[in-house]
Structure formats: C-alpha cells, structure tokens
Design an enzyme around this catalytic site. Structure first.
Site, PDB file in Angstrom:
ATOM      1  N   ASP A 112      -6.113   9.399   9.563  1.00  0.00           N
ATOM      2  CA  ASP A 112      -4.772   8.721  10.076  1.00  0.00           C
ATOM      3  C   ASP A 112      -4.389   9.409  11.422  1.00  0.00           C
ATOM      4  OD1 ASP A 112      -3.691   6.978   7.914  1.00  0.00           O
ATOM      5  OD2 ASP A 112      -3.783   8.644   6.721  1.00  0.00           O
ATOM      6  N   GLU A 131       1.057  -1.134  -0.036  1.00  0.00           N
ATOM      7  CA  GLU A 131      -0.104  -0.014   0.001  1.00  0.00           C
ATOM      8  C   GLU A 131       0.884   1.466  -0.254  1.00  0.00           C
ATOM      9  OE1 GLU A 131      -2.733   0.218   3.303  1.00  0.00           O
ATOM     10  OE2 GLU A 131      -3.387   2.054   2.866  1.00  0.00           O
TER      11      GLU A 131
END
Lengths: 261, 378, 378, 261
Positions: free
Chosen positions: D59, D48
């Site tokens: 995040d 990824e």
C-alpha cells in the site's frame, strides 16, 4: 668596551658578585630599548636580547607570546640591529634566537651583522654541539661569543665538550622543560651546576624557571649567576613599565648580593 | 642524519640524549629479527597489511591511462599513519616508556597513536591545533574514545605547525617517561629516517604488486601527496631504484617544495615556507594534514637532486578530484590523498601524463573524517 | 526457499516475476566460474579481503580466554555489508539493471550499495528512516558524496523496518530497471539464501584462520551480533559443520529470537516482535543497524533446531563494551558489533564461557559512524 | 444473502452493470461503519474492508496513513469482526489484510472468524500463489472466497493458475506500484484485463490507482469493474463525511453505468 663577553663576565665575577643576565624580547613594545637601559642601570651584568622567531620551540607560552607580539609589530632582525647599534649601555648585549633566523643569511653574515651592531654574544638554543660547528667558527671569526647550553640530562662527556666549546659563559638549564616560571629548584640543577663548575673556569649561569629573587640567590650558590627571562617578560606583557622591570631586576640583584655574603 | 644538506638535529641540548637514545634503540630494534617479526605480525594481523593495489577501472578508462591505487585507506584506523605508529610504539615499549606524545593535524596520526597506545597499554597525549580540532571533530572524538588525552594548541596558526611546537615543548619536560611519536618524515634525526623506514612497507608492497600486475613491471609514474611527506617517502623508497618518475603533490597553500626556502624548523633543516625575514608562514589547505609549512628533509633532497618532482594543486581541484574518485570508483579518499588524485587527473587531461601511461598512486587514507568539510565545500 | 517452517516468498504478485528472475540469475551466476572469479577479484583487490583474524591480546588476558576477532571493520566502507553488496551489484549488472535500490538502518549497507553502484556505473537510491538519518548523519553524507540518492522515510517508527517497506514499495513500481539490493538475510526467497552465500566468505576465512591459529583448530564459541543477521549467518555458515557453539547476540530492544513470535514481515516468515494483535513492534537499540523487529529466517530455524543460541545485551553493556575494546585493543567497533563483544565480556566474567575457552567473534564493522552517538552516551 | 461473493458478483454482472467495489480501512474513524453503509447505498456491488497492519508493504502512503490511524485508535481484528457482525448491508463484505494478521491465528481460525462475522471474501496481497495454499484450503473449507491478485508482469502460465485458483473475483493490478491515485491508465493494464478475460469467466476487477470516475469507466471497458481505494481514503483522511464519500461512490457508479451503455 672592547673586551669579549666572556672577559667582561669573568672580570665582573672576579669582584665576587654573582652574575645577573636579564632578558627582553626585542620589539615586544615600542619602548623595549628602555627596558635594556633599565636592566643595565639596575645592576645587570649583561642583557639577553631575544630576536623573535615564529616557532620558538624551547620557549614556553610567555616568551612565545612576547615573540608573537614583536613579530606582529613588524620586528625584523635588520630593525633590531639598527636599534642596537644606537644603544649606549655599559654591559654586553647577547642575542638569543633560533637557527632559522641565522640561516636566512649565512652564519658568517649573521655573526658579522651582530658584531657590527655591537652585540657580544649569541645564544641559539636549537643549535646543539652537532649543529653548531659552522656557526661557532663564524662567531669566533667575528669575536662573537657563542654561548652553548648544558642540560641536566647531558652526559659527562657532552658537558666536557660543551664547557670547552662554549664561549662567554655556559648556559645551564635548571631543569628539563621550556622557559617559564617554576616554584622549586631541583637537586638535579644543583648537581649540574657543581659538575659544570668542576669542568670549567668559564662562568656558568643558570637559566629557565628563575622566578623569584630568592630562587635566583639559591641557584647562584651552585654556579656563577642566573639568566632571568620569563618572570620579567610576564610582568612586561602584563603592562609593567621599564622602570618597574628595572626595580625587579634590582631586587634580584640585591638578593644575589646578599646570598653571596 | 643528513639528506644532502637537509636534515640534522636542530634541537635543544636537553633533547639530544633522547634523540641519541631513540636512534640507538631504533638501530638495535631494526636489526633485531624479533622486533621485525613483532612489527610484521602487528601490521598483518592487526593493521590489515598488505593493503591491496586496486585498479581504478572507470577513471583509468576516462583518463586513457592505467591508474593503480595503493589502498592505505584500508588499514586499521584508515590511513598509512598506522604503519609508522605501530613501529614507534613498539620501540617506545621496548625502551620502557610509559607514554606516547604526538602532534596531529588531520587527526589521523593522533588516532593511530591513541590506537597503538591502547594496544600496548601505554598512555597517549596528543597535541592538536584548536583550528584542526574544530574541523576534524570526528577524529578528536575517536581519540577520546580510545582513551587518549587531546591537548588543544592555541598558539600561532592553531594548526599542525603549532601542535609540533607544543609536542616538542612537552617532550622536553617529560623526556624521562615519554616517547615522542612523531607523525611524519620530519623532526630531528633519527625521525625522518626512522619514519621513512617504517613507511617503506607501502612502497615495497606496491613495487611487488606492480611487478605482478603490470606487463612492464614498473609504473611510469609513482604519485603521492606530501604534507610532511611520510606516505610519499615510504612510497618512493620502494621505487627509488626503478625508472618510475616520482611525483609528490603538495597543497598550493602549503607547498614548501615549490615556494619554500631552506630553513630550520622543528629540529631539521629543509625547505620551509617563510617570509623574507625568516618568520615561518602559516600554511593553508582544505586538508588539515597538509597544512604544514615545511617538508621532510629527504623530499627537499629528492627535489634538489631531481629524483622526484613536486607539484601543487589547489583546494578546488582537490574537492573535485575527491568527488570524481568517489563517483567513478566508489572510493572516498581523504582530502590529503585527493591531492595526488587531482594532479593525476589534471596531468592526464593535459597530456603531461602521456596516454597509455601507468600510474601508481598511494591513497594515503580514507575520507570519512572529511565528510563534514566536503559537505560545506560541495 | 525454506529454512524449516521459516522463509518463503510473501510478496505481492507483482514482485513474483522479479524474485524468480533474481533466483534464476543468482543460481546461474553462482555456478559460473567467471562470475565467481570477478567477485573474488573485487573482494580481494577492491574490498581488502581476506580480513585478518586479530587476537584481542589484552582483553583475552583480562577475561582469561582466547578471543579472536574477525576484522570485517577493515573492509572497504568499513563493514561486512560490502561482501554482499558487491555480489548483488555484480548480479544486477549481469542482469542488465540500471539502478540499485536499498534500505539501510545504520547506513553501512547504504554506503556499501552507493559504493558498488559507483564502481559499476549504476545509479543508487537508498531508503533510510528519518530517525536513522539523524543519528547516522556521517553515512548519509558519505552516500551523497558517492552520488547516491538518499530518500528519507517518514512512516512508522522512521527506522530500518520502515525503510524496508518503502524500498519494497519502490521496487514494485520500478522492477523493470531496478534491482533491489537487500542488505541482510531477510526478504523473500532467494534473498536470505543468496545474502548468506555472499557472506559465507566471512565464516570460511575465519574457519581456515582458526585452523591455522588455534591448537585445536576450532574455537569453542563463534559469536556474532544479529539484527537481520547477515554477518552472523555468513559467520555461522563457515562453522556449521564444526563443534563450535554458535551464539547470535541481539539488542535487548530488538531481540526477535528471544521475544519474537512467528509472523510474516517484509516478504518472509520468521520470528517477529509484535503485539498480541499482530502489529509489528518498533525495535529500540542504540545501534541503528540492530533496530529491526525481525530476524533472518535461517536464524529462526537455527534457534528452533538448537544449532545456534541467541542472547541479548542492553545498550549500557554495549557502550561499555565498545569503550573496553577501544581501550584494551585500540579497536573502535561499531555499536552493532559491540553487542557481540558485550556478551563475551559478560559470559566470560560470569563463567558461562569457561576460563581457557577460545572464542571467535566477528567484528562486523567499525565504529566511526557511531562516534557522535557514543559521545552523547559517555 | 447466502450466496458466495463470487455468485453475488456474477449475478450483478449478469444485469449488465460494471462492478464497483469501494474500500475503507476498518477503524480509521469512529464512524467507519457508516462509510460502509454509504458505499452500499451509493451502488457498491461489494465493499472491501481493510484490516489495518503496521507494515502494509503493497500500500502507498494514503492507506498506510489510514492504517496507522486505525491502529493508533486501538483497532484490532477482534474488534473489527465484532462490529462487522452487527452490520446490516445488502452487499458482500471483503476483508483485505496482510499475511501476518492471518498467521497470528491459524489460517483456519482466521477464515472461520471472518465467515462467522459475515465476511464473504478475503484479499491477502502478500500471499501469492506460492504461499496461499493453506490459506486457500482454509478459506474454501469456510466458504470464504480468497481473491488472488494478477499483475501486469505475471506470466501467462501464472495468470492461468491465478484465474483458476482465485475465488470471488480476480484482482487485476492496473500497474506496477503500490496503491495510490495515478493519472493515466496504461496500455499494459488494458492488455492484462483482456488477457484475464480470455482466461476466465470469473469477474475481473481492476484495482490500484483508480482515481476518478472517468478513469474507472475507462478501466471497466477492459474488465468487469473496479476497486476504488486510495481516492476514497484520501478524501476521508482529509475530513470527508460518510455522506460525501457515498456521493463520490455514486458519481463513480454513474460514470460506470454511462460507460457501459
């Protein structure tokens, strides 16, 4: 000296001399009584004695500073009166203080205590006509002369009442404002002097902002004399000795006497 | 000009004409519908009146009483001072004066004066003790931004008492063009009476709001903090003719009604904190606005006559009360107003205020100005 | 959930159920007379509504226009933020949540959230950029006193944008017991719509007050500052169906409506200040509350449709406008609100607003919080 | 490697091994492409690749820090794609970014550019079902697998739709919260894994908070594998070299393979 303050001043005026009343805050220095003597010796016609109050509303920074210093040194009404009782001066002493110190005792008690100590007059700047009734009665009963203030803004009717009810002399404010030294004499002051003189035979003395011998002489032209306070107290706070203060008073005396010629 | 034996006009002869002039102008203005109308308009569209009466929902439950708060903190500039100042500023304008003079303690009266001056195109000079300038810096800056001159007072205790002296001195020398805009129910006549009349709106609104809100119409207690006592005087005026018990709450270190003796200060006769020789004591309170050694003459009279009683709370109780109100009601009250809250909390907890009682408390101002002090005290 | 092509719900899957839950709860509450009644009561007896519409007498004369100020600065806590927060806090309470989360820029929304939390007995956690914490210290202390936890945000530009990121992150991990009390007309649906509905009271009151006050009933211009844009959205909502020209005023350094490009930030699609690669720019404004690189989606749509226009003013003009209003009207406005004032002054002086025009300006908050900054800028 | 991401992963799963997808933020260090190689060499089944965004809402601090560092170093979508085009790795690469970077170009252009550079999958965490329509169409048109996320709080109906519309794999969030390392695996995560597995044959990978090989193995019990991001990026930000990151991925690989036995 059994005459009243007013009789004394009228007699002095009768000799043709302009009247001079210097001021000292009682207790401002340990030797404040020497200042009183120095004033008397220098030709004062009476001496104004400030009984220090924490919040002297009508006084400027100089007198406030002198008052704060005296209070910090433990000066009390009782203490001042004890000292005054021992003073031997040949001119009348006039107490100056604020209403709060008067009402701590009753007006009657306060006046009695002043008289008992030999004081002959009383000035309470925050007791105008409206509030002076009881105090005036008490003073009269004790033979103490309650001096009232007249201002440039006072109406003719008030000036008339002030001249009628004042005793000792009429304290004419040279200008609007608090005590303190200023440069010029206003036309307003001159007019107030003339007006008061036209209303009464009682002595009329100018006070507030008398800051030089020349100015004192000029003012005295419009009335019967002057009270000098801040100019003297400034010198004292700056370290002048009683003798020096006496010399300064003497210089004012000379200027007044010359102006009177 | 008297409240019983208190009040009067103990000022130098030089101020007497000014006092007369103000008294005459006020009497005329107060009976002039146009003046009243202008003032009402300003109070409504400018200052945000009427202020709400807010139930202190959670604190009431906690204390077992019904506590209602008269929200003077929601007025423009954040305290009840604006009510009086708008009245006096309009009066000064009507009298043709160009400048407002004012003393200030916490700075709220100074800010209100600076505000009214700006609104009416007048100049403003505000006297403030150096010590108060330090602890109420926010309000000093507000006055500056509003265009007022703030004059530091360095004499005496450098707090409210000395600012009053200095303002009066300045007034004497500028009485022709300046109007002394006194901030509380003190000073020479007509001030204690005039200021109370201008503050009466608090009590009258609260009275009507209580009548609408409470089943019995009138609260059991009406409580307000007292320094000079203007918010209390205005509040009490609205409830004078009722059965409500009137309680003024003073700072322990400035409790003239409790520890004072009759005297004369700043032009009026009242109860004054002073030593045995008659020298005025310095007051000490965490609330700059209550740091005053006297009390309005009407309060002295109300105390003597028994119509109102006066209680004291200490600084610690006050800070706790401020935090308590903030955290139960989301209302950050001024340290001054928190005195009233502190007494109610104490009296409700001790049972002195009986469970189930209704209490109307005037919250005289908001606490934003006190945040820095509170931070240090927390 | 769309305003033209703007708006939407660009949030992680983990937040979708929460958004649904809030939308459903809001729809139910908003059509529930009891909820509306409770909110109305709080707005009235607690927050001080209705706020007055104050004619700016002296400034109007100076500018040759009629300027009316909608006084949100007079509400409890000092800005329009309380309108929205009381609505959302009541909603959170109704939903059984125990904690309010909020982001804040200038701190006004944070203070309002802390206030509403205290009032309803909820906890409050407020995220605030480290940089804003420094320049809005007063509001940080207010939140502390009110019992809220203030979490400093140290990422990115350390201002409002980053506080939003952090609040959303925290929300994701505490969505069960926490309610995200968003402060402006932004975020994922239903926030932009819901917040505007809670702020609609500004515009509706102002509309009615104008109708009573102005001969023509409707002002020529309706002006409000825009950061995220909640006070403007609430104001515009009241005048949408009128002939009034709607003007939103942004900070030059945060003018998403003027310099932004379509993008997605904080859960909604709108105009966003960004570089050519799509990285969001830091906004820069003297007013912490306008330091936001986006704009509410409804504003983006109003701009595209031409119903409202968006102008910019710079920091210098804003500070001058603040001083001008303080000194002509005695009103100390927030730096944010002063943007709207600055544009009106400029436009009236340039003739862009024709002489004799009527202008209704929403003064979103008071400037006490800005005093320290203003001091440095004067 | 012409198969789609999904075909590739299904084939790998078919060998019986749990799937492992490590993450790296493109541009975080000059040698980030070496990290990709190291991952592939250490047994990753796909990698990824984070396309950094200034405001990565989902995040945690670690990825935000890595993103800030990459952006500060001048990383752009264009630059990443140019590098990716030159990469020669034998596992599929999956882009991860936020909606704002997608809409800068149109969704179609963005997907076309990714595919042209050889990327096989795309994850956009702030594009849930409601907002993913256009993007999903564009991705499908380009043969790019758009991976959708499933959360522990998603309703069964939503999970069904997610499993139907996701391509490549289904990204199952282990817990509510942002990316970042955590200590424990919740029962909630296990339940989500079981539920998703019951709904689809598509690979289901866990992500968020996979912070140790043991934890990875434990999670893989409930699904088809794991995505590991913050644990790796923390090491990278703390100075780990690509080889060390590869070794860590290898250790997860071993744990997964042992757990699968």
């Amino acid at each position: 000296m059994t005459r009243s303050l007013e009789e004394f001043l009228i007699a002095r005026r009768g000799t043709g001399r302009p009247l001079l009343v210097p001021y000292v805050t009682a207790g401002v220095t340990p030797g404040w009584t020497d200042v009183v003597h120095a004033y008397a010796d220098a030709g004062a016609d009476a001496v104004e004695l400030g009984f220090p109050f924490s919040d002297p509303m009508l006084d400027g920074v100089t007198i406030q500073e002198a008052s704060d210093r005296a209070i910090a040194a433990g000066t009390t009404v009782k203490g001042i009166l004890e000292k005054v009782a021992t003073l031997d001066v040949d001119v009348p002493l006039i107490a100056m203080t604020y209403s709060n110190l008067v009402v701590q005792r009753s007006a009657a008690d306060f006046c009695a205590a002043l008289t008992a100590s030999g004081l002959r007059g009383l000035i309470v700047p925050d007791a105008p006509l409206e509030e002076a009734g009881e105090l005036a009665d008490a003073a009269a009963a004790e033979g103490l002369d309650l001096v009232l203030l007249a201002a440039p803004t006072s109406s003719r009717a008030r000036l008339r009442e002030i001249t009628e009810r004042s005793r000792g002399f009429v304290y004419a404010l040279t200008r609007m404002g608090t005590t303190g030294e200023r440069g010029e004499i206003s036309e307003r002051a001159a007019r107030l002097g003339r007006e008061l003189k036209g209303l009464t035979d009682r002595p009329v003395l100018f006070g507030f902002g008398v800051s030089s011998p020349a100015q004192a002489a000029e003012l005295a032209d419009h009335a019967d004399g002057v009270v000098v306070a801040s100019a003297l107290m400034r010198k004292l706070l700056d370290g002048a000795r009683p003798r020096e203060l006496g010399e300064y008073v003497a210089s004012i005396r000379r200027a007044l006497d010359q102006g009177a010629r | 000009g008297r409240f019983g034996t208190y009040g009067g006009r103990y000022v130098p002869e030089s101020l007497i004409p000014a006092c007369h002039e103000i008294e005459t102008a006020f009497r005329e203005a107060w009976s002039d519908p146009e003046f009243r109308g202008r003032l009402d308009t300003l109070l409504t569209v400018y200052a945000g009146r009427p202020t709400p009466l807010t139930p202190a929902w959670r604190l009431s439950r906690e204390l077992g009483i019904t506590l209602l708060l008269k929200r003077e903190d929601l007025t423009h500039t954040g305290s009840h001072k604006i009510n009086n100042v708008l009245g006096q500023a309009l009066l000064a304008h009507r009298m043709g004066k160009q400048r407002l003079l004012a003393e200030t303690g916490a700075g709220q009266h100074g800010v209100a004066t600076a505000t009214a001056a700006a609104l009416l195109g007048l100049k403003a000079t505000v006297f403030m003790g150096e010590r108060d300038i330090e602890r109420q810096e926010l309000n000093v800056l507000r006055m500056n931004v509003l265009g007022a001159e703030v004059v530091p007072v360095t004499t005496g205790s450098r707090t409210l008492k000395d600012a009053c002296n200095e303002a009066m001195r300045h007034w004497v020398s500028s009485v022709d063009d300046s109007y002394y805009c006194l901030g509380s129910v003190m000073g020479p006549h007509p001030y204690p009476w005039m200021v109370r009349e201008f503050q009466r709106v608090i009590g009258e609104e609260a009275r009507a709001q209580c009548a609408a809100e409470l089943p019995v119409g009138v609260p059991d207690y009406v409580v307000a903090c007292v320094g000079g006592g203007s918010n209390a005087a205005g509040t009490f005026a609205g409830f004078a003719g009722t059965t409500a018990r009137l309680v003024g709450v003073e700072a322990e270190g400035g409790a003239a009604a409790t520890f004072g003796r009759a005297g004369v200060l700043h032009g009026f006769r009242s109860l004054v904190l002073q030593d045995e020789d008659g020298q005025v004591r310095e007051a000490h309170s965490v609330a700059a606005g209550l740091d005053y050694p006297g009390i309005g003459p009407e309060h002295a009279h109300l105390r003597d006559s028994g119509r109102a009683r006066y209680e004291t709370v200490n600084d610690e109780e006050v800070v706790q009360a401020l935090l308590c109100l903030a955290r139960t009601e989301g209302i950050l009250a001024a340290l001054e107003s928190s005195h009233a809250v502190a007494w109610v909390i104490r009296a409700a907890k001790s049972g002195e205020i009986a469970p189930g009682s209704t209490v109307m408390l005037t919250l005289s101002g908001r606490g934003d100005k006190d945040i820095a002090s509170i931070k240090d005290l927390m």
